[in-house]
Design an enzyme around this catalytic site. Structure first.
Site, mmCIF file in Angstrom:
data_model
loop_
_atom_site.group_PDB
_atom_site.id
_atom_site.type_symbol
_atom_site.label_atom_id
_atom_site.label_comp_id
_atom_site.label_asym_id
_atom_site.label_seq_id
_atom_site.Cartn_x
_atom_site.Cartn_y
_atom_site.Cartn_z
ATOM 1 C CG ASP A 16 67.467 23.626 86.518
ATOM 2 O OD1 ASP A 16 66.706 23.108 87.519
ATOM 3 O OD2 ASP A 16 68.009 22.890 86.143
ATOM 4 C CG HIS A 68 73.379 16.084 84.602
ATOM 5 N ND1 HIS A 68 74.796 15.615 84.291
ATOM 6 C CD2 HIS A 68 73.502 16.178 86.123
ATOM 7 C CE1 HIS A 68 75.544 15.595 85.055
ATOM 8 N NE2 HIS A 68 74.797 15.614 86.336
ATOM 9 C CG HIS A 160 66.626 15.847 83.000
ATOM 10 N ND1 HIS A 160 65.910 16.138 84.019
ATOM 11 C CD2 HIS A 160 65.955 14.703 82.101
ATOM 12 C CE1 HIS A 160 64.527 15.290 83.962
ATOM 13 N NE2 HIS A 160 64.691 14.697 82.815
ATOM 14 C CG ASP A 165 65.478 21.040 83.368
ATOM 15 O OD1 ASP A 165 64.898 20.524 82.128
ATOM 16 O OD2 ASP A 165 66.002 20.423 84.133
#
Length: 188
Positions: A16, A68, A160, A165
């Site tokens: 990710d 984030h 996030h 994630d």
């Protein structure tokens, strides 16, 4: 390679990224990358991980930082992508990449590689959204939160952020892989 053959493999890199925005075409860049290398040959084993903040060489819009939690001061002394490019490529090698919404992350990764004068990634890709379409036929929502809700996965991780994630994407992948492998065995 078709999905059924990819799912039979044992080693996967769940990946990710977090970015400065939604489009590398608009100059957005990666600010964080996380990869968990997992081995499913005997249960589930995390055997290596790669987690890095990255200096995007541009500012992070406040609206994006609020999502984030990565602000300019977090990345000002972080390495630039070109400084971690070789270690990133070495880490993933030729392993299969598992990504939630793969086209998004791949557009950023391939842009960063292009900026480093590298070719695009050639790894096989499994998109957990595509898996979810096969597992949850008839459903129209396949975002990570919805997939985790359907699979009873605890999402109380640092959402996030790339590593948070990756943790839940890995769990969703493993559960959906088991479902799909069982369906394939029963259809033979």
């Amino acid at each position: 390679m078709e999905l059924s053959k990819l799912l039979e493999k044992q080693v996967f890199c769940v990946l990710d990224t977090e970015t400065t925005g939604l489009s590398p075409r608009n100059g957005d860049r990666i600010v964080e990358i996380a990869i968990y290398k997992i081995d499913l040959s005997n249960g589930y084993k995390l055997f290596d991980k790669y987690v890095k903040l990255i200096n995007p060489e541009r500012y992070i819009p406040l609206s994006v930082s609020k999502i984030h939690g990565i602000y300019d001061y977090h990345v000002e002394k972080a390495p630039k992508f070109y400084e971690i490019c070789e270690s990133f490529l070495e880490f993933i090698g030729s392993d299969i990449l598992v990504i939630q919404n793969a086209p998004f992350d791949l557009s950023f990764l391939n842009n960063e590689l292009r900026l480093c004068s590298h070719l695009s990634l050639e790894n096989e890709i499994i998109d957990t959204i595509s898996m979810s379409w096969k597992v949850f036929k008839g459903h129209t929502k396949h975002n990570l939160d919805t997939i985790c809700q359907r699979l009873n996965i605890n999402t109380e991780v640092q959402r996030h952020r790339a590593e948070g994630d990756v943790i839940i994407t890995a769990e969703a992948f493993i559960k959906m892989r088991d479902i799909l492998i069982t369906k394939m065995k029963h259809s033979d």
